[in-house]
Enzyme design. Sequence first.
Site, PDB file in Angstrom:
ATOM      1  N   VAL A  61     -26.248  23.622 -27.594  1.00  0.00           N
ATOM      2  CA  VAL A  61     -26.580  22.367 -28.290  1.00  0.00           C
ATOM      3  C   VAL A  61     -27.417  21.415 -27.440  1.00  0.00           C
ATOM      4  O   VAL A  61     -27.805  20.355 -27.899  1.00  0.00           O
ATOM      5  CB  VAL A  61     -25.316  21.632 -28.814  1.00  0.00           C
ATOM      6  CG1 VAL A  61     -24.638  22.406 -29.922  1.00  0.00           C
ATOM      7  CG2 VAL A  61     -24.351  21.299 -27.684  1.00  0.00           C
ATOM      8  N   ASN A  87     -18.657  18.001 -31.231  1.00  0.00           N
ATOM      9  CA  ASN A  87     -17.510  18.108 -30.318  1.00  0.00           C
ATOM     10  C   ASN A  87     -17.884  18.672 -28.951  1.00  0.00           C
ATOM     11  O   ASN A  87     -17.251  18.341 -27.950  1.00  0.00           O
ATOM     12  CB  ASN A  87     -16.444  19.002 -30.982  1.00  0.00           C
ATOM     13  CG  ASN A  87     -15.421  19.504 -29.995  1.00  0.00           C
ATOM     14  OD1 ASN A  87     -14.524  18.782 -29.578  1.00  0.00           O
ATOM     15  ND2 ASN A  87     -15.562  20.769 -29.563  1.00  0.00           N
ATOM     16  N   SER A 139     -14.849   9.793 -25.808  1.00  0.00           N
ATOM     17  CA  SER A 139     -13.746   9.861 -24.833  1.00  0.00           C
ATOM     18  C   SER A 139     -13.253   8.457 -24.523  1.00  0.00           C
ATOM     19  O   SER A 139     -14.024   7.485 -24.585  1.00  0.00           O
ATOM     20  CB  SER A 139     -14.225  10.512 -23.538  1.00  0.00           C
ATOM     21  OG  SER A 139     -13.258  10.344 -22.517  1.00  0.00           O
ATOM     22  N   TYR A 152     -20.220  11.200 -16.871  1.00  0.00           N
ATOM     23  CA  TYR A 152     -19.476  11.567 -18.093  1.00  0.00           C
ATOM     24  C   TYR A 152     -19.197  10.320 -18.923  1.00  0.00           C
ATOM     25  O   TYR A 152     -19.443  10.296 -20.136  1.00  0.00           O
ATOM     26  CB  TYR A 152     -18.175  12.257 -17.686  1.00  0.00           C
ATOM     27  CG  TYR A 152     -17.294  12.679 -18.839  1.00  0.00           C
ATOM     28  CD1 TYR A 152     -17.515  13.878 -19.518  1.00  0.00           C
ATOM     29  CD2 TYR A 152     -16.215  11.888 -19.246  1.00  0.00           C
ATOM     30  CE1 TYR A 152     -16.693  14.273 -20.566  1.00  0.00           C
ATOM     31  CE2 TYR A 152     -15.391  12.271 -20.294  1.00  0.00           C
ATOM     32  CZ  TYR A 152     -15.634  13.464 -20.951  1.00  0.00           C
ATOM     33  OH  TYR A 152     -14.817  13.844 -21.997  1.00  0.00           O
ATOM     34  N   ALA A 154     -20.753   7.521 -18.962  1.00  0.00           N
ATOM     35  CA  ALA A 154     -22.003   6.990 -19.527  1.00  0.00           C
ATOM     36  C   ALA A 154     -22.397   7.766 -20.783  1.00  0.00           C
ATOM     37  O   ALA A 154     -22.833   7.178 -21.777  1.00  0.00           O
ATOM     38  CB  ALA A 154     -23.124   7.058 -18.492  1.00  0.00           C
ATOM     39  N   LYS A 156     -20.408   9.289 -22.840  1.00  0.00           N
ATOM     40  CA  LYS A 156     -19.473   9.023 -23.939  1.00  0.00           C
ATOM     41  C   LYS A 156     -19.659   7.613 -24.489  1.00  0.00           C
ATOM     42  O   LYS A 156     -19.547   7.393 -25.697  1.00  0.00           O
ATOM     43  CB  LYS A 156     -18.039   9.277 -23.465  1.00  0.00           C
ATOM     44  CG  LYS A 156     -17.766  10.735 -23.074  1.00  0.00           C
ATOM     45  CD  LYS A 156     -18.046  11.694 -24.227  1.00  0.00           C
ATOM     46  CE  LYS A 156     -17.630  13.124 -23.933  1.00  0.00           C
ATOM     47  NZ  LYS A 156     -17.814  14.009 -25.083  1.00  0.00           N
TER      48      LYS A 156
HETATM   49  P1  NAP Z   1     -13.151  22.514 -23.457  1.00  0.00           P
HETATM   50  O1  NAP Z   1     -11.887  23.192 -23.807  1.00  0.00           O
HETATM   51  O2  NAP Z   1     -13.693  22.569 -22.082  1.00  0.00           O
HETATM   52  O3  NAP Z   1     -14.271  22.998 -24.506  1.00  0.00           O
HETATM   53  C1  NAP Z   1     -15.598  22.570 -24.401  1.00  0.00           C
HETATM   54  C2  NAP Z   1     -16.357  23.106 -25.587  1.00  0.00           C
HETATM   55  O4  NAP Z   1     -17.711  22.636 -25.523  1.00  0.00           O
HETATM   56  C3  NAP Z   1     -16.405  24.627 -25.617  1.00  0.00           C
HETATM   57  O5  NAP Z   1     -16.185  25.062 -26.930  1.00  0.00           O
HETATM   58  C4  NAP Z   1     -17.832  24.940 -25.179  1.00  0.00           C
HETATM   59  O6  NAP Z   1     -18.366  26.100 -25.765  1.00  0.00           O
HETATM   60  C5  NAP Z   1     -18.571  23.733 -25.730  1.00  0.00           C
HETATM   61  N1  NAP Z   1     -19.851  23.550 -25.055  1.00  0.00           N
HETATM   62  C6  NAP Z   1     -20.079  23.136 -23.781  1.00  0.00           C
HETATM   63  N2  NAP Z   1     -21.403  23.134 -23.523  1.00  0.00           N
HETATM   64  C7  NAP Z   1     -22.024  23.570 -24.659  1.00  0.00           C
HETATM   65  C8  NAP Z   1     -23.366  23.784 -25.021  1.00  0.00           C
HETATM   66  N3  NAP Z   1     -24.379  23.565 -24.180  1.00  0.00           N
HETATM   67  N4  NAP Z   1     -23.636  24.235 -26.284  1.00  0.00           N
HETATM   68  C9  NAP Z   1     -22.626  24.460 -27.164  1.00  0.00           C
HETATM   69  N5  NAP Z   1     -21.335  24.271 -26.873  1.00  0.00           N
HETATM   70  C10 NAP Z   1     -21.031  23.842 -25.628  1.00  0.00           C
HETATM   71  O7  NAP Z   1     -13.043  20.960 -23.765  1.00  0.00           O
HETATM   72  P2  NAP Z   1     -12.248  20.118 -24.860  1.00  0.00           P
HETATM   73  O8  NAP Z   1     -11.206  19.383 -24.155  1.00  0.00           O
HETATM   74  O9  NAP Z   1     -11.917  20.929 -26.045  1.00  0.00           O
HETATM   75  O10 NAP Z   1     -13.397  19.064 -25.196  1.00  0.00           O
HETATM   76  C11 NAP Z   1     -14.014  18.945 -26.458  1.00  0.00           C
HETATM   77  C12 NAP Z   1     -14.663  17.564 -26.523  1.00  0.00           C
HETATM   78  O11 NAP Z   1     -13.662  16.565 -26.367  1.00  0.00           O
HETATM   79  C13 NAP Z   1     -15.677  17.315 -25.406  1.00  0.00           C
HETATM   80  O12 NAP Z   1     -16.777  16.604 -25.905  1.00  0.00           O
HETATM   81  C14 NAP Z   1     -14.903  16.463 -24.414  1.00  0.00           C
HETATM   82  O13 NAP Z   1     -15.743  15.643 -23.633  1.00  0.00           O
HETATM   83  C15 NAP Z   1     -14.035  15.660 -25.358  1.00  0.00           C
HETATM   84  N6  NAP Z   1     -12.846  15.085 -24.722  1.00  0.00           N
HETATM   85  C16 NAP Z   1     -11.865  15.889 -24.209  1.00  0.00           C
HETATM   86  C17 NAP Z   1     -10.747  15.309 -23.614  1.00  0.00           C
HETATM   87  C18 NAP Z   1      -9.630  16.118 -23.035  1.00  0.00           C
HETATM   88  O14 NAP Z   1      -8.725  15.515 -22.393  1.00  0.00           O
HETATM   89  N7  NAP Z   1      -9.588  17.420 -23.203  1.00  0.00           N
HETATM   90  C19 NAP Z   1     -10.652  13.914 -23.541  1.00  0.00           C
HETATM   91  C20 NAP Z   1     -11.668  13.136 -24.058  1.00  0.00           C
HETATM   92  C21 NAP Z   1     -12.766  13.727 -24.662  1.00  0.00           C
HETATM   93  P3  NAP Z   1     -18.487  27.539 -24.984  1.00  0.00           P
HETATM   94  O15 NAP Z   1     -17.176  27.775 -24.313  1.00  0.00           O
HETATM   95  O16 NAP Z   1     -18.789  28.486 -26.077  1.00  0.00           O
HETATM   96  O17 NAP Z   1     -19.644  27.416 -24.019  1.00  0.00           O
END
Ligand code: NAP
Length: 243
Positions: A61, A87, A139, A152, A154, A156
């Site tokens: 993406v 996401n 976030s 990060y 910045a 979000k």
């Molecule tokens: P995660 O388990 O590390 O998953 C990250 C996801 O993003 C994976 O599905 C990955 O796909 C995808 N991704 C990364 N780079 C990509 C790219 N260039 N193109 C397409 N897909 C890409 O993280 P998560 O915790 O589920 O996070 C999901 C969202 O929530 C993120 O935006 C994160 O910043 C936000 N968030 C998470 C938390 C938390 O505590 N976990 C808190 C606040 C916000 P692949 O594996 O297929 O590459």
Amino acid sequence: MEKVAIVTGGSRGIGRAIVEALARKNIKVVANYNQSEEKAKTLKAELEKENISIDIFQADVSKREDIKKMMDFVVDKYGKIDILINNAGIDQEKMFQDITDEDWDNIIKVNLYSVFCTTQETIKYMLKQKSGCIINISSIYGINGGSCAVAYSATKAGIDGMTKALAKELGPSNIRINSIAPGYIDTDMNQRYSNEEIEQIKEETALVKIGKPEDIAKCVEWLIEDNFTTGQVISINGGLVIT
Ligand code: NAP
């Protein structure tokens, strides 16, 4: 016809929970993945056991040409896009002085440019339909800032700013756009924390716990059903930050 949704980063973590929740609501879901092809295939196979069919689509993406291919696939197959969940994201833990230009450019590309680009490519169709729902996963760090997570944070905060401004442009076309700003959620992104650190994080929340991906998916389900909420940043954080 059923609604059609695209979920970026849909094969694992929060994205996976959103894909499952929407697919079980009879929404046609296209789950995007970048590197996790096996996880995407496994998710598709698991849902098929429940007689639920989803599409999986590889796209980075941070690349407009990949996003365009994904949109073409969705519109060729279903003729419309009703819901976009931005996401996909990466984190970056570094002292501010250690962040290189490459680090900065990379996280901006994956976390922020991707939302700009995916949304731009999607609203072409939503504007013609005069309806749509976009949800950006930002976030708590975009609201409150995270130590050693300046880049990060910045990205979000940028997503939240984009959400608020774009809501004003898109509202008259019946397209709603909102951000969900999660606190700590139990996914791969937080695997670097030790058990002691996780306990410490829990202690910082009013509910004394960290969240599950399903907690975010429930908010997504609600936002999709709603029709009077736009331009908002909804933080699901267990009371880590109360404003
Ligand atoms: P995660 O388990 O590390 O998953 C990250 C996801 O993003 C994976 O599905 C990955 O796909 C995808 N991704 C990364 N780079 C990509 C790219 N260039 N193109 C397409 N897909 C890409 O993280 P998560 O915790 O589920 O996070 C999901 C969202 O929530 C993120 O935006 C994160 O910043 C936000 N968030 C998470 C938390 C938390 O505590 N976990 C808190 C606040 C916000 P692949 O594996 O297929 O590459």
